[in-house]
Design a protein around this motif. Structure first.
Motif, PDB file in Angstrom:
ATOM      1  N   SER A 156      -7.668  13.006  -2.269  1.00  0.00           N
ATOM      2  CA  SER A 156      -8.526  11.852  -2.541  1.00  0.00           C
ATOM      3  C   SER A 156      -7.644  10.605  -2.561  1.00  0.00           C
ATOM      4  O   SER A 156      -6.426  10.697  -2.626  1.00  0.00           O
ATOM      5  N   GLN A 157      -8.281   9.444  -2.512  1.00  0.00           N
ATOM      6  CA  GLN A 157      -7.515   8.197  -2.525  1.00  0.00           C
ATOM      7  C   GLN A 157      -6.577   8.132  -3.729  1.00  0.00           C
ATOM      8  O   GLN A 157      -5.436   7.697  -3.629  1.00  0.00           O
ATOM      9  N   LYS A 158      -7.092   8.584  -4.857  1.00  0.00           N
ATOM     10  CA  LYS A 158      -6.300   8.493  -6.077  1.00  0.00           C
ATOM     11  C   LYS A 158      -5.076   9.409  -6.003  1.00  0.00           C
ATOM     12  O   LYS A 158      -3.959   8.998  -6.319  1.00  0.00           O
TER      13      LYS A 158
ATOM     14  N   PRO B  35      -3.141   0.271  -5.798  1.00  0.00           N
ATOM     15  CA  PRO B  35      -4.570   0.248  -5.496  1.00  0.00           C
ATOM     16  C   PRO B  35      -4.973  -1.089  -4.869  1.00  0.00           C
ATOM     17  O   PRO B  35      -4.276  -2.090  -5.024  1.00  0.00           O
ATOM     18  N   LYS B  36      -6.092  -1.073  -4.160  1.00  0.00           N
ATOM     19  CA  LYS B  36      -6.531  -2.242  -3.393  1.00  0.00           C
ATOM     20  C   LYS B  36      -6.578  -3.512  -4.228  1.00  0.00           C
ATOM     21  O   LYS B  36      -6.143  -4.573  -3.810  1.00  0.00           O
TER      22      LYS B  36
ATOM     23  N   GLU C  74       0.820  -1.198   0.000  1.00  0.00           N
ATOM     24  CA  GLU C  74       0.000   0.000   0.000  1.00  0.00           C
ATOM     25  C   GLU C  74       0.864   1.262   0.000  1.00  0.00           C
ATOM     26  O   GLU C  74       0.539   2.253  -0.659  1.00  0.00           O
TER      27      GLU C  74
ATOM     28  N   GLU D 172      -5.342   6.667   8.863  1.00  0.00           N
ATOM     29  CA  GLU D 172      -6.061   7.920   8.666  1.00  0.00           C
ATOM     30  C   GLU D 172      -5.945   8.747   9.946  1.00  0.00           C
ATOM     31  O   GLU D 172      -6.372   8.300  11.000  1.00  0.00           O
TER      32      GLU D 172
ATOM     33  N   LEU E 287      -3.732  10.459  -3.347  1.00  0.00           N
ATOM     34  CA  LEU E 287      -2.875   9.928  -2.299  1.00  0.00           C
ATOM     35  C   LEU E 287      -1.957   8.836  -2.850  1.00  0.00           C
ATOM     36  O   LEU E 287      -0.758   8.818  -2.579  1.00  0.00           O
ATOM     37  N   ARG E 288      -2.527   7.944  -3.665  1.00  0.00           N
ATOM     38  CA  ARG E 288      -1.706   6.881  -4.246  1.00  0.00           C
ATOM     39  C   ARG E 288      -0.600   7.462  -5.112  1.00  0.00           C
ATOM     40  O   ARG E 288       0.528   6.983  -5.114  1.00  0.00           O
TER      41      ARG E 288
ATOM     42  N   ARG F 123      -0.441   8.337   5.382  1.00  0.00           N
ATOM     43  CA  ARG F 123      -1.847   7.974   5.531  1.00  0.00           C
ATOM     44  C   ARG F 123      -2.119   6.486   5.366  1.00  0.00           C
ATOM     45  O   ARG F 123      -3.171   6.088   4.890  1.00  0.00           O
TER      46      ARG F 123
END
Ligand SMILES: Nc1ncnc2c1ncn2[C@@H]1O[C@H](COP(=O)(O)OP(=O)(O)O)[C@@H](O)[C@H]1O
Ligand SMILES: [Mg+2]
Lengths: 297, 438
Positions: free
Chosen positions: B105-107, A205-206, A200, B88, B109-110, B85
């Protein structure tokens, strides 16, 4: 005085009048389902019949000794020469008892039922591993599926699908699926949390983490689940035979009802041979995965 | 050959402001209560909440090794996991190059994890089913880089950590130290500027750990990464950290350089903690040196030298040229005979071989030379004499007992000797200075 009267009244009501009509509810649910979702059951019946039918045809198509040879080779590749030879001898024995077609019919039923159980069970296991709530809901449901006496859901199965292979497959799937869910969940939860975090932390991605890291690492446990699914499916063979699925189950059932000890024993022996073959084969799959690289790029 | 200017490391790479991480489903409520002054124990007692990080604020400068140190359970891992993160945060903000992570956002963040921040784990966290090469290339695989490029980049990273030739092995075939090198290579391969290291060396044997620490310092010098390093080992913290934050029960108790913390512990807790540090490796010559007194410009004559020695009660002198360039040492006996023979120049008497040390030399490395040299050790920076370390200052620094109440107590040497190892060290010093006195 009044109090006593009230209490007595309530108790009497509880004992005499009060009844939770679970049976009625289930019945109306089943009725409603047959009425409104008939097309769905027809669809499932066609699909399952087609799957078992085609697999069975493939298995019977070559001469039985050739097929026994094929099983022998598969066993040899999976576990070594000794097991291969034993498999060959076992299948030859089945043929020599004149149970070949029944055995292949049973094999196709077991394989299709196990396949469906795994296809449905593994994603459910993945869901359960990722959500505490789902996991908590699934647990009693799975217990329920495994402890409910088989005949209880054979009856609605027959109502839905009629007599034949399909209710057999249906009952087998219900009964055999829990280990697929449970062991998938267990396998995924056992994967070192830090390793998942590492995946991660690099922005994966998951879904990619699931496919590239979690599932490969859960594979040995997952395969142990598949192995149990197949074993449970085999244990349902006789029951399936009773509802008209044919195969070895029907042979054994015939032996029992006619008090034909020899016939019953022969059918039973063929089931055992299939069981040992499938058990060792899937055992080998789960054992072999952990030492080697599997789905790595 | 990093493309960085030498001196713009005053920029804040990372800014953490009022960060809270409270586990449990009442986390947010607990946060409100703590903000309003309710104690952590009370919160723990009456809510389903475990405060792991409480009101942490600090900046990490570009190119710095920032160490977070604390005992097990003090919230270090939670803190560092908030910084990318993986956890959280309950409240507060984390900014990287001015971008607030908590708003991504998650995206996004990645993406940020791929491009700006990578991580090394305590138990290595390698993928057992991936080869060393594949492990190293994981970040690039995630990025979608093509295979050939992954291989080139991963091999480069492996070379940096000294693992060339091991790329086709699997993690279980490697020793712990080597596995962690792979972990480090995996983090280096993505070219992120920030490296989070959660107890990265804690699981290794002491010798390997030292080696890895040195390697990290070297790599950091080359690559100018910004490193946040978590440890429970104060010696490691002092060795690696440009600055150190000391954590206790989720709070940051003190932030400062190793010397700040050693000399002025902010709380009793910190003071108690640094009792265990091996001071000889933390304090440097520069931090304990004093003004040289036994020193003379070269243009003075032998009789001036003799007078100075008599005045200062020493039997040798350091000689310096213009701008304090250290030229060497002269000894009393030779100066005396030179005076007798009417020599007017000091130059022929100079012995240029002196045990000069740098300002950053840890005092552990001064012990032997100090014992064997009759003058205070000269501290030299770019050829210039900037100070000296008298033997007594060395012994005092080693023995000094820091105490929160009386600041840096200047207790005498014997009172400060508290642990057996140190006692042995001092004895050695005593013996060798006795032998060198003859
Ligand atoms: N996932 C979690 N759920 C609940 N509590 C946690 C969790 N992770 C850590 N904690 C608690 O938070 C505190 C700090 O833990 P951690 O950050 O791992 O400390 P450290 O890394 O300094 O040992 C500990 O009391 C720990 O029990
Ligand atoms: Mg930790």
């Amino acid at each position: 005085m009044v109090l006593v009267a009230v209490v007595t009244g309530i108790v009497t009501w509880l004992l005499v009048v009060f009844r939770v009509p679970v049976g009625d509810w289930v019945e109306s649910i089943v009725n409603w389902l047959t009425a409104s979702a008939g097309w769905l059951f027809d669809f499932i019946r066609v699909i399952v019949n087609w799957m078992t039918g085609s697999l069975e045809r493939v298995l019977i198509w070559p001469p039985s000794y050739v097929m026994a040879g094929v099983f022998g080779i598969v066993g040899w590749r999976a576990r070594g020469l000794g097991f291969g030879a034993l498999s060959f001898v076992g299948f030859v024995l089945i043929q020599s008892m004149r149970l070949w077609n029944d055995a292949m019919s049973t094999l196709s039923l077991v394989v299709v039922a196990a396949f469906v159980a795994v296809i449905v069970g593994v994603p459910l296991g993945i869901l359960a591993a990722n959500s505490e709530i789902t996991s908590r809901i699934f647990r009693p449901v799975l217990d329920f599926m495994q402890t409910l006496p088989v005949f209880v859901y054979l009856i609605p199965a027959i109502i839905f699908f009629g007599i034949g292979k399909v209710p057999g497959v249906f009952a087998t799937v219900i009964f055999a699926m829990p280990p697929a869910v449970r062991l998938t969940e267990l396998g995924l939860r056992q994967v070192d949390q830090e390793v998942v975090e590492a995946a991660e932390a690099f922005g994966a991605p998951k879904f990619k983490i699931l496919r590239k890291v979690q599932l490969p690492l859960a594979m040995p446990t997952l395969m142990a689940g598949v192995n149990q699914v197949i074993m449970l499916a085999l244990s349902m063979v006789v029951t399936a035979g009773i509802v008209g699925a044919g195969g070895l189950g029907a042979v054994v059932y015939r032996g029992v009802t006619r008090l034909d000890v020899g016939l019953g024993f022969e059918g039973g022996l063929a089931v055992v041979i299939l069981a040992i073959f499938l058990d060792r084969l899937t055992g080998a799959l789960s054992g072999r995965k952990d030492g080697q690289k599997s789905t790595a790029t | 050959m990093p493309g960085y200017g030498v001196m713009h490391n005053l920029m804040n790479k990372l800014e953490i402001k009022n960060l809270y991480k409270i586990f449990g489903k009442d986390g947010l409520r607990a946060y409100e209560l703590i903000r309003n002054g309710v104690s952590l124990d009370e919160v723990r007692g009456c809510l389903d909440a475990f405060p792991a990080v409480v009101d942490a604020s600090f900046d990490v400068k570009e190119g710095e090794i920032f160490v977070v140190m604390g005992l097990s359970g003090s919230g270090k891992s939670s803190l560092v996991r908030c910084m990318n993160r993986l956890y959280e945060p309950t409240a507060g903000s984390i900014s990287i190059d001015g971008v607030d992570l908590t708003r991504l956002s998650q995206k996004e963040l990645r993406r940020l994890r791929l491009e700006k921040i990578s991580m090394v784990f305590q138990h290595f966290a390698l993928f057992p089913h991936y080869s060393v090469l594949e492990n190293t290339g994981w970040g690039l695989e995630v990025k979608g880089v093509d295979k050939a490029a992954i291989k080139t980049k991963a091999l480069e990273a492996l070379e940096m950590v000294g693992l060339s030739g091991w790329e086709d092995k699997y993690p279980h075939q490697l020793s712990g130290g080597m596995q962690q090198r792979v972990g480090l290579a995996r983090a280096l391969a993505t070219d992120t500027n920030i490296l989070l290291m959660d107890e990265a060396f804690s699981a290794l044997d002491p010798l390997i750990r030292n080696e890895m620490q040195q390697q990290l310092v070297m790599l950091q010098g080359d690559l100018q990464k910004t490193v946040v390093f978590i440890t429970h080992d104060l010696n490691e913290a002092m060795y690696l950290g440009d600055r150190i934050a000391i954590m206790k029960d989720g709070h940051i108790e003190q932030i400062g350089t190793a010397e700040d913390i050693l000399r002025n512990p902010a709380t009793e807790y910190v003071a108690a903690f640094i009792e265990q540090v091996d001071r000889s490796r933390v304090l440097t010559a520069g931090s304990i040196m004093s003004e040289p007194v036994a020193v003379l410009p070269i243009w003075e004559g032998p009789s001036a030298a003799l007078r100075t020695m008599r005045e200062r009660q020493v039997s040798a002198l350091h000689l310096v040229g213009p701008k304090q360039y250290l030229l060497g040492v002269v000894y009393a006996d030779e100066v005396i005979s030179a005076v007798r023979t009417g020599e007017s120049e000091l130059e022929p008497l100079v012995h240029p071989e002196v045990p000069a040390v740098g300002q950053s030399t840890p005092i552990a490395d001064l012990l032997v030379s100090s014992a064997e040299y009759m003058l205070p050790l000269p501290v030299v920076e770019e050829g210039k004499l900037v100070g000296v370390v008298p033997r007594v200052a060395l012994l005092m620094a080693l023995g000094e007992r820091v105490n929160a109440s009386n600041g840096n107590g200047d207790g005498d040497v014997s009172a400060g000797v508290s642990n057996p190892a140190r006692e042995r060290e001092l004895q050695t010093v005593g013996v060798s200075s006795a032998s060198s006195a003859k």
